[in-house]
Design a protein around this motif. Structure first.
Motif, PDB file in Angstrom:
ATOM      1  N   ASP A 111      48.727  32.171  31.000  1.00 10.64           N
ATOM      2  CA  ASP A 111      49.110  33.016  29.878  1.00 10.64           C
ATOM      3  C   ASP A 111      47.948  33.235  28.914  1.00 10.64           C
ATOM      4  N   GLY A 112      47.635  34.512  28.674  1.00 11.58           N
ATOM      5  CA  GLY A 112      46.643  34.855  27.670  1.00 11.58           C
ATOM      6  C   GLY A 112      45.191  34.606  28.031  1.00 11.58           C
ATOM      7  N   VAL A 113      44.879  34.341  29.289  1.00 11.21           N
ATOM      8  CA  VAL A 113      43.480  34.070  29.650  1.00 11.21           C
ATOM      9  C   VAL A 113      42.757  35.389  29.918  1.00 11.21           C
ATOM     10  N   PRO A 114      41.713  35.701  29.151  1.00  4.27           N
ATOM     11  CA  PRO A 114      40.975  36.948  29.377  1.00  4.27           C
ATOM     12  C   PRO A 114      40.068  36.833  30.594  1.00  4.27           C
ATOM     13  N   TYR A 115      39.951  37.931  31.321  1.00  2.00           N
ATOM     14  CA  TYR A 115      39.103  37.926  32.508  1.00  2.00           C
ATOM     15  C   TYR A 115      37.651  37.643  32.151  1.00  2.00           C
ATOM     16  N   SER A 116      37.202  38.132  30.995  1.00  4.02           N
ATOM     17  CA  SER A 116      35.805  37.933  30.615  1.00  4.02           C
ATOM     18  C   SER A 116      35.459  36.457  30.479  1.00  4.02           C
ATOM     19  N   LEU A 117      36.419  35.627  30.067  1.00  4.47           N
ATOM     20  CA  LEU A 117      36.169  34.189  29.967  1.00  4.47           C
ATOM     21  C   LEU A 117      35.852  33.619  31.346  1.00  4.47           C
ATOM     22  N   ILE A 118      36.641  33.987  32.338  1.00  4.46           N
ATOM     23  CA  ILE A 118      36.407  33.508  33.709  1.00  4.46           C
ATOM     24  C   ILE A 118      35.092  34.049  34.244  1.00  4.46           C
ATOM     25  N   ARG A 119      34.857  35.340  34.033  1.00  8.11           N
ATOM     26  CA  ARG A 119      33.639  35.990  34.533  1.00  8.11           C
ATOM     27  C   ARG A 119      32.382  35.362  33.958  1.00  8.11           C
ATOM     28  N   ASP A 120      32.424  35.043  32.645  1.00  4.72           N
ATOM     29  CA  ASP A 120      31.213  34.606  31.960  1.00  4.72           C
ATOM     30  C   ASP A 120      30.949  33.110  32.053  1.00  4.72           C
ATOM     31  N   GLU A 121      31.905  32.340  32.578  1.00  2.00           N
ATOM     32  CA  GLU A 121      31.771  30.884  32.626  1.00  2.00           C
ATOM     33  C   GLU A 121      31.959  30.353  34.054  1.00  2.00           C
ATOM     34  N   PHE A 152      45.045  43.896  24.086  1.00  4.08           N
ATOM     35  CA  PHE A 152      45.693  44.756  25.079  1.00  4.08           C
ATOM     36  C   PHE A 152      44.896  44.779  26.377  1.00  4.08           C
ATOM     37  N   GLU A 153      43.590  44.842  26.251  1.00  4.22           N
ATOM     38  CA  GLU A 153      42.738  44.920  27.437  1.00  4.22           C
ATOM     39  C   GLU A 153      42.269  43.517  27.830  1.00  4.22           C
ATOM     40  N   ASN A 154      41.642  43.418  29.018  1.00  8.65           N
ATOM     41  CA  ASN A 154      40.958  42.183  29.414  1.00  8.65           C
ATOM     42  C   ASN A 154      41.904  41.070  29.853  1.00  8.65           C
ATOM     43  N   ALA A 155      43.113  41.423  30.324  1.00  6.73           N
ATOM     44  CA  ALA A 155      43.929  40.438  31.027  1.00  6.73           C
ATOM     45  C   ALA A 155      43.312  40.185  32.400  1.00  6.73           C
ATOM     46  N   THR A 156      43.871  39.249  33.141  1.00  8.00           N
ATOM     47  CA  THR A 156      43.264  38.774  34.388  1.00  8.00           C
ATOM     48  C   THR A 156      44.165  39.024  35.585  1.00  8.00           C
ATOM     49  N   VAL A 176      49.884  31.485  53.146  1.00  5.78           N
ATOM     50  CA  VAL A 176      50.205  31.707  51.731  1.00  5.78           C
ATOM     51  C   VAL A 176      49.023  32.381  51.035  1.00  5.78           C
ATOM     52  N   THR A 177      49.314  33.477  50.359  1.00 12.01           N
ATOM     53  CA  THR A 177      48.317  34.160  49.539  1.00 12.01           C
ATOM     54  C   THR A 177      48.436  33.674  48.100  1.00 12.01           C
ATOM     55  N   LEU A 178      47.311  33.358  47.478  1.00 11.38           N
ATOM     56  CA  LEU A 178      47.290  32.949  46.081  1.00 11.38           C
ATOM     57  C   LEU A 178      47.009  34.158  45.199  1.00 11.38           C
ATOM     58  N   VAL A 179      47.819  34.321  44.150  1.00  6.19           N
ATOM     59  CA  VAL A 179      47.602  35.338  43.127  1.00  6.19           C
ATOM     60  C   VAL A 179      47.599  34.635  41.776  1.00  6.19           C
ATOM     61  N   VAL A 180      46.605  34.941  40.952  1.00  3.80           N
ATOM     62  CA  VAL A 180      46.483  34.353  39.612  1.00  3.80           C
ATOM     63  C   VAL A 180      46.402  35.505  38.617  1.00  3.80           C
ATOM     64  N   ALA A 181      47.206  35.436  37.553  1.00  5.16           N
ATOM     65  CA  ALA A 181      47.193  36.538  36.587  1.00  5.16           C
ATOM     66  C   ALA A 181      47.568  36.048  35.195  1.00  5.16           C
ATOM     67  N   SER A 182      47.112  36.793  34.202  1.00  7.29           N
ATOM     68  CA  SER A 182      47.536  36.573  32.822  1.00  7.29           C
ATOM     69  C   SER A 182      48.288  37.800  32.330  1.00  7.29           C
ATOM     70  N   ASP A 183      48.990  37.641  31.221  1.00  8.69           N
ATOM     71  CA  ASP A 183      49.846  38.718  30.714  1.00  8.69           C
ATOM     72  C   ASP A 183      49.177  39.563  29.639  1.00  8.69           C
ATOM     73  N   HIS A 184      48.110  39.098  29.067  1.00 10.14           N
ATOM     74  CA  HIS A 184      47.343  39.845  28.078  1.00 10.14           C
ATOM     75  C   HIS A 184      45.982  39.177  27.946  1.00 10.14           C
ATOM     76  N   GLY A 185      45.074  39.824  27.238  1.00  3.43           N
ATOM     77  CA  GLY A 185      43.781  39.218  26.991  1.00  3.43           C
ATOM     78  C   GLY A 185      43.785  38.438  25.684  1.00  3.43           C
ATOM     79  N   PHE A 186      42.582  38.033  25.243  1.00  3.72           N
ATOM     80  CA  PHE A 186      42.455  37.283  23.998  1.00  3.72           C
ATOM     81  C   PHE A 186      41.130  37.607  23.332  1.00  3.72           C
TER      82      PHE A 186
END
Length: 448
Positions: free
Chosen positions: A21-31, A402-406, A252-262
């Motif tokens: 919940d709430g994890v921005p993609y940029s955080l994952i990308r940049d770290e 609004f943008e940058n969810a994962t 089994v396919t793994l899917v990981v997602a967030s509902d919004h960015g931060f």
């Protein structure tokens, strides 16, 4: 074995969905050093930043993510909604979600689903093999199905949510410790049921990520006191997802997602106070604390986050705006919102979305007339008890975006193109599960 090979198989594929919940993609990308497991997921399949929904609030986002339709169809617009033709308000629960969830479609197809800790799922549904309600559930006993699930969760010290009040303290140590304890128990439960291996869809959500972001995100972005503790927590999140992935069978396919960015928060913006100061909102007396206290002179009022309602004749109990003036009033309110500046001179609002551009469905009668999407740094609040000032600094230093969810998956044949949003998640999951559906039922489309 490729994704399409699995889809053409006789037994059907399976999916494990992990919500962050709430994890921005940029955080994952940049770290990458903090998220080696999630980077491996991306390298195995794909991933990217996606858009949330209007409004980007968890109570509205998770119903849309799990149904593939907008709030006009789900009937849930935020943490607080109002009754049709009334000023009475309520907190939407799972029973208020009016559209089929992805696990409903899975069980209707004769498959099994385990659903753990998804926000806005109380009371737990009986049509799935097991469910633990998430955010807004009153507790484990009432929030678990079947009873044996609740007994097990009690035995491991499982919690529905982190104690967010601890984050209000200047010293965040106790809050951080509580966040770790909460996610540790969540992981123990997730692994336990992943290992049962009796499901076709496993759907589990880590909500603690949102809580940590609300109180520590600016520390991360601006090298604050708790930046290392923030990254340490996310190293654990990545480790836990890696552990779950290691338990999954090849089918089994793994899917990981967030509902919004931060993003970082600079100010809370008390919009009903602003409306009152500018003459849009008035109350019957000075001692007011709810929507029911507004007077006949009110032109507009607000709910979080950034939802605005015109006090329209024949729609509101004490409506003051004639239908003939509705469009002019909306246009004027939109113009004033776009002109609103913060204490630092920056525009508060990035854009204002009219209801007809965001909401469409059988349950759009309680849709807000306008939704303001803020610029980064301005967290839009409401409340009817009054505020000392329009702008204040609260205990939180992170806010939704609004943008940058994962969205990530280890499926070889999934792509996440620009323009992907939350509505695409459910049709994608159904496609991965080889569950038939009519694409016209969704606001999104499969990414397979």
């Amino acid at each position: 074995m490729g994704l399409f090979d699995r889809l053409r198989g006789g037994d059907g594929s399976r999916v494990a969905f992990i919500g962050i919940d709430g994890v921005p993609y940029s955080l994952i990308r940049d770290e990458p050093e903090t998220f080696p497991n999630l980077h491996d997921v991306i390298e195995s399949g794909g991933g990217g930043a996606i858009d949330s929904i209007v409004p980007p609030e968890s109570s509205a986002c998770w119903p849309s993510l799990t149904t593939g339709v907008n709030p006009g169809e789900t009937g849930v617009y935020g943490f607080q909604d109002r009754e049709v033709g009334s000023y009475d308000t309520y907190v939407p629960m799972g029973r208020d979600v009016q559209a089929d969830r992805v696990w409903d479609r899975v069980t209707d197809a004769g498959r099994d689903a385990t659903v753990l800790n998804v926000p806005v799922t109380f009371p737990p549904q009986r049509n799935v093999q097991r469910m633990v309600s998430g955010f807004l559930s009153p507790g484990i006993e009432k929030g678990s199905h079947p009873e044996s699930v609740g007994d097990y969760l009690d035995s491991i010290g499982y919690r529905i949510d982190t104690n967010a009040k601890l984050g209000h303290q200047d010293d965040k140590s106790e809050f951080i410790a509580d966040a770790h304890e909460t996610i540790d128990a969540r992981q123990e439960a997730f692994l336990n049921y992943v290992r049962e291996d009796d499901w076709d869809l496993f759907f589990g959500v880590f909500m603690t990520t949102d809580r940590v972001n609300h109180f520590l995100f600016k520390d991360y972005e601006q090298d604050g006191e708790y930046k290392q503790e923030f990254l340490d927590f996310y190293e654990k999140v990545d480790e836990y997802i890696g552990e779950i992935r290691a338990e999954l069978d090849d089918d089994v396919t793994l899917v990981v997602a967030s509902d919004h960015g931060f993003t970082s928060e600079d100010y809370e913006v008390h919009l009903n106070q602003w409306l009152e100061d500018e003459g849009w909102l008035s109350f019957e007396d000075e001692d007011h604390d709810s929507l029911e206290d507004i007077s006949d002179d009110t032109t507009a009022y607000s709910f979080i986050p950034g939802r605005f309602y015109v006090n329209l004749e024949d729609r509101e109990p004490r409506g003051s705006v004639p239908e003939s003036e509705y469009e002019d009033v909306r246009a004027e309110l939109k113009e004033e919102l776009l002109a609103l500046e913060g204490p630092d001179g920056r525009p508060v609002v990035d854009r204002v979305v009219p209801k007809e551009e965001a909401f469409d469905g059988a349950h759009d009668e309680i849709a807000p007339d306008l939704v303001a999407i803020p610029n980064h740094g301005f967290d839009l609040k409401a409340g009817f008890s009054g505020a000392d000032d329009v702008f204040s600094v609260g205990p939180r230093n992170g806010m939704h975006s609004f943008e940058n969810a994962t969205l990530l998956s280890d499926a070889e044949d999934i792509s996440v193109p620009e323009g992907t949003d939350l509505f695409d998640v459910t049709p994608t999951l159904l496609d991965l599960l080889d569950v038939e559906f009519d694409a016209r039922e969704f606001d999104g489309e499969t990414l397979v």
